[in-house]
Design a protein around this motif. Structure first.
Motif, mmCIF file in Angstrom:
data_model
loop_
_atom_site.group_PDB
_atom_site.id
_atom_site.type_symbol
_atom_site.label_atom_id
_atom_site.label_comp_id
_atom_site.label_asym_id
_atom_site.label_seq_id
_atom_site.Cartn_x
_atom_site.Cartn_y
_atom_site.Cartn_z
ATOM 1 N N ILE A 15 0.923 -1.288 0.054
ATOM 2 C CA ILE A 15 -0.248 -0.001 -0.217
ATOM 3 C C ILE A 15 0.617 1.531 0.457
ATOM 4 O O ILE A 15 2.238 1.636 0.563
ATOM 5 C CB ILE A 15 -0.644 -0.070 1.153
ATOM 6 C CG1 ILE A 15 -2.056 -1.025 1.386
ATOM 7 C CG2 ILE A 15 -1.636 1.699 1.188
ATOM 8 C CD1 ILE A 15 -2.913 -1.563 2.221
ATOM 9 N N SER B 186 1.176 5.469 -0.491
ATOM 10 C CA SER B 186 -0.090 6.896 -0.198
ATOM 11 C C SER B 186 0.535 8.043 -0.951
ATOM 12 O O SER B 186 2.211 8.238 -0.745
ATOM 13 C CB SER B 186 -0.479 7.050 1.141
ATOM 14 O OG SER B 186 0.567 7.471 1.698
ATOM 15 N N GLU B 187 -0.374 9.017 -1.202
ATOM 16 C CA GLU B 187 -0.649 10.015 -2.107
ATOM 17 C C GLU B 187 -1.063 11.293 -1.724
ATOM 18 O O GLU B 187 -2.224 10.946 -1.758
ATOM 19 C CB GLU B 187 0.159 10.197 -3.147
ATOM 20 C CG GLU B 187 -1.001 9.882 -4.370
ATOM 21 C CD GLU B 187 -0.491 9.574 -5.975
ATOM 22 O OE1 GLU B 187 -0.033 10.842 -6.116
ATOM 23 O OE2 GLU B 187 -0.728 7.854 -6.010
ATOM 24 N N THR C 175 -5.814 12.271 0.422
ATOM 25 C CA THR C 175 -4.908 11.263 0.628
ATOM 26 C C THR C 175 -5.637 10.037 -0.481
ATOM 27 O O THR C 175 -7.006 9.539 -0.044
ATOM 28 C CB THR C 175 -4.812 10.754 1.365
ATOM 29 O OG1 THR C 175 -4.582 11.235 2.439
ATOM 30 C CG2 THR C 175 -3.757 9.331 1.796
ATOM 31 N N PHE D 46 -4.701 6.597 -1.748
ATOM 32 C CA PHE D 46 -3.951 5.377 -1.812
ATOM 33 C C PHE D 46 -4.294 4.371 -2.769
ATOM 34 O O PHE D 46 -4.685 3.948 -2.974
ATOM 35 C CB PHE D 46 -4.251 4.610 0.429
ATOM 36 C CG PHE D 46 -5.083 5.554 0.917
ATOM 37 C CD1 PHE D 46 -3.706 5.218 1.952
ATOM 38 C CD2 PHE D 46 -5.844 6.071 1.191
ATOM 39 C CE1 PHE D 46 -3.736 5.499 2.927
ATOM 40 C CE2 PHE D 46 -6.024 6.535 2.335
ATOM 41 C CZ PHE D 46 -4.200 7.059 3.641
ATOM 42 N N THR D 47 -3.326 3.664 -3.198
ATOM 43 C CA THR D 47 -3.186 2.783 -3.833
ATOM 44 C C THR D 47 -2.687 1.420 -3.553
ATOM 45 O O THR D 47 -1.732 0.395 -2.540
ATOM 46 C CB THR D 47 -1.922 2.363 -4.838
ATOM 47 O OG1 THR D 47 -1.596 4.532 -5.883
ATOM 48 C CG2 THR D 47 -1.459 1.826 -6.361
ATOM 49 N N LYS E 32 -6.695 1.687 -6.491
ATOM 50 C CA LYS E 32 -6.403 3.084 -6.038
ATOM 51 C C LYS E 32 -7.631 3.696 -5.265
ATOM 52 O O LYS E 32 -8.923 4.252 -6.135
ATOM 53 C CB LYS E 32 -6.632 4.815 -7.723
ATOM 54 C CG LYS E 32 -5.053 4.464 -7.814
ATOM 55 C CD LYS E 32 -4.605 5.302 -8.051
ATOM 56 C CE LYS E 32 -3.233 5.262 -8.763
ATOM 57 N NZ LYS E 32 -2.247 5.016 -7.689
ATOM 58 N N MET F 92 -9.497 6.748 -2.611
ATOM 59 C CA MET F 92 -8.911 7.513 -1.565
ATOM 60 C C MET F 92 -9.795 8.304 -0.176
ATOM 61 O O MET F 92 -10.716 7.584 -0.862
ATOM 62 C CB MET F 92 -9.278 9.467 -2.693
ATOM 63 C CG MET F 92 -10.890 9.061 -2.673
ATOM 64 S SD MET F 92 -10.650 11.642 -3.884
ATOM 65 C CE MET F 92 -12.087 10.801 -5.056
ATOM 66 N N SER F 93 -9.602 8.827 0.507
ATOM 67 C CA SER F 93 -9.687 9.343 2.119
ATOM 68 C C SER F 93 -11.726 9.831 1.778
ATOM 69 O O SER F 93 -11.774 9.299 2.513
ATOM 70 C CB SER F 93 -9.312 10.005 2.561
ATOM 71 O OG SER F 93 -8.765 11.300 2.577
ATOM 72 N N LYS G 3 -6.232 4.247 7.493
ATOM 73 C CA LYS G 3 -5.243 3.702 8.070
ATOM 74 C C LYS G 3 -5.063 2.104 7.610
ATOM 75 O O LYS G 3 -6.110 2.029 6.968
ATOM 76 C CB LYS G 3 -5.108 3.842 9.434
ATOM 77 C CG LYS G 3 -5.400 2.338 10.555
ATOM 78 C CD LYS G 3 -5.175 3.030 11.564
ATOM 79 C CE LYS G 3 -6.116 1.535 12.815
ATOM 80 N NZ LYS G 3 -6.086 1.702 14.089
ATOM 81 N N GLU G 4 -4.023 2.049 7.376
ATOM 82 C CA GLU G 4 -3.454 0.433 6.697
ATOM 83 C C GLU G 4 -3.873 -0.647 8.127
ATOM 84 O O GLU G 4 -3.019 -0.146 9.068
ATOM 85 C CB GLU G 4 -1.828 0.459 6.338
ATOM 86 C CG GLU G 4 -1.520 -1.450 6.322
ATOM 87 C CD GLU G 4 -0.389 -1.227 5.040
ATOM 88 O OE1 GLU G 4 -0.462 -2.486 4.864
ATOM 89 O OE2 GLU G 4 0.076 0.096 5.369
ATOM 90 N N LEU H 73 -7.498 -1.730 3.846
ATOM 91 C CA LEU H 73 -7.071 -0.284 4.622
ATOM 92 C C LEU H 73 -8.850 0.148 5.176
ATOM 93 O O LEU H 73 -9.634 -0.171 4.967
ATOM 94 C CB LEU H 73 -7.856 0.534 3.185
ATOM 95 C CG LEU H 73 -5.926 0.640 2.583
ATOM 96 C CD1 LEU H 73 -6.646 2.010 1.524
ATOM 97 C CD2 LEU H 73 -5.236 1.386 3.291
#
Length: 389
Positions: free
Chosen positions: A41, A43-44, A56, A58-59, A69, A71-72, A158-159, A168
């Motif tokens: 995992i 994140s960006e 954020t 997450f991939t 992919k 996102m939050s 969170k992971e 996630l």
């Protein structure tokens, strides 16, 4: 491990496997390395909400290179890449290239839906003799949690560990009377991308006041990578009954047999076979936008649906503990949305398979209840398995 490194290892492993037992030692070493590849995992940053909150992206990548992919914001799946029968990777969900698309008018692409997935008649329901008024946002009814449902909030993410692959956890507390719903609702949704190419959604919720809950996931799929509409996709629904609706897409209260109707998907058939505008049974909603009553015990994980696209060879099976599944054939996509990579989402360019309780259950006494009381735990699980057929 960075994706570029992972992809290089994946290619190396494929090359090694194609040459058989006579592969040179260097290739055997690469194959061994690929077999040891781990799910990851990353994140960006993915932009900022008008409130100033950071979003954020997450991939999630499994050991086979399948990539999701997420996102939050809204728990939205922005991309899901799987191989076709020739090994070519394509993104098989609809969405946008950037956050802005999701902040503007969007048909719930890829999002967590709550507090109540689907429709509640006239935006009203009663619990303990108290009538609650919800936002009316769809043909005089309440749809998908209202004006600012769970698809329009920034979740805490969170992971979390998983023996199946990577996972996630999305968490939030929906405050008392948010969008008109009673009770502080603590919600946890876990997305797991398994190394067996499954995507699992696990939902849990508790409340401090009697309320109603019906959570689902609203990804639009096109197993051909959005290269055409979805009318040649073949669908099977494990349901001998469906729920008829009125002109505002609210259930009439009847559970009707599918036999002899366009709603019979007990045997796999192409979506487009009986979906013509002239078919009066599909007039409300302009196609399929109905809930099917699943045949098996909803307390157990059961096969709910299958989908198959013959050009790509991609297939998916949907399993759930829910009693129903909403099959939506993208009737309201009309070419006004330009999605990822400049693709215009024309009529019926995506389909949804939304596992859930039945629409308008708070107002339909004969339907399985969606009530949740303090001390009880709402818990459902849906699993989607992707493969080549």
């Amino acid at each position: 491990m960075k994706n570029s490194i992972f992809n290089s290892l994946l290619v190396a492993g494929i090359v090694a496997m194609t040459v058989g037992c006579s592969a040179p030692k260097s290739q055997e070493k690469e194959e061994t390395t690929e077999e040891m590849a781990k799910a990851t995992i990353a994140s960006e940053p993915f932009g900022e909400l008008p409130t100033g909150e950071k979003v954020t992206l997450f991939t999630m990548t499994n050991a086979n290179g399948v990539e999701a992919k997420v996102m939050s914001y809204g728990g939205i799946i922005t991309s899901f890449k799987t191989p076709d029968k020739n090994g070519n990777m394509d993104d098989i969900v609809l969405g946008y290239d950037n956050l802005q698309g999701y902040l503007e008018t969007t048909p719930y692409f890829g999002a967590i839906i709550g507090r109540y997935g689907n429709r509640i008649a006239k935006g009203k329901f009663t619990i303990d003799g108290v009538e609650y008024d919800l936002a009316v946002n769809n043909i005089g009814n309440h749809l998908h949690g209202g004006l600012a449902g769970f698809d329009k909030v920034n979740w805490n993410v969170k992971e979390v560990p998983s023996e199946k692959g990577v996972a996630l956890e999305f968490k939030r507390t929906s405050p008392d009377m948010e969008e008109g719903y009673p009770g502080n609702l603590d919600v946890t949704v876990v997305y797991t991308l398994g190394d067996d190419n499954t995507l699992e959604f696990d939902y849990t919720a508790t409340t401090d006041k009697n309320t109603v809950v019906n959570l689902t996931q609203h990804s639009y799929f096109n197993l051909n990578g959005s290269k055409s509409d979805i009318l040649d996709h073949e669908i099977m629904l494990n349901a001998d009954q469906f729920i008829p609706v009125d002109e505002t897409l609210i259930p009439t209260g009847e559970l009707r047999p599918v036999a002899g109707t366009p709603f019979d998907f007990t045997q796999s058939k192409k979506i487009g076979v009986e979906i013509s505008a002239e078919n009066q049974q599909l007039a409300y909603g302009g196609g399929y936008d109905h809930c099917w009553v699943l045949n098996d015990d909803p307390k157990e994980m059961m096969l709910a649906a299958t989908a198959y696209e013959p050009n790509s060879g991609r297939a998916m099976d949907v399993y759930t503990t829910e009693p129903g599944i909403q099959f939506y054939s993208g009737n309201f996509l009309d070419g006004t949305i330009t999605g990822k990579n400049g693709v215009v989402y024309n009529h019926r360019y995506g389909f949804c398979l939304e596992t859930q309780h039945f629409p308008d259950s708070p107002n339909q006494e004969s339907f399985p209840t969606t009530n949740l009381a303090p001390g009880e735990t709402y818990h459902t699980t849906t699993l989607m398995k992707f493969y080549i057929k």
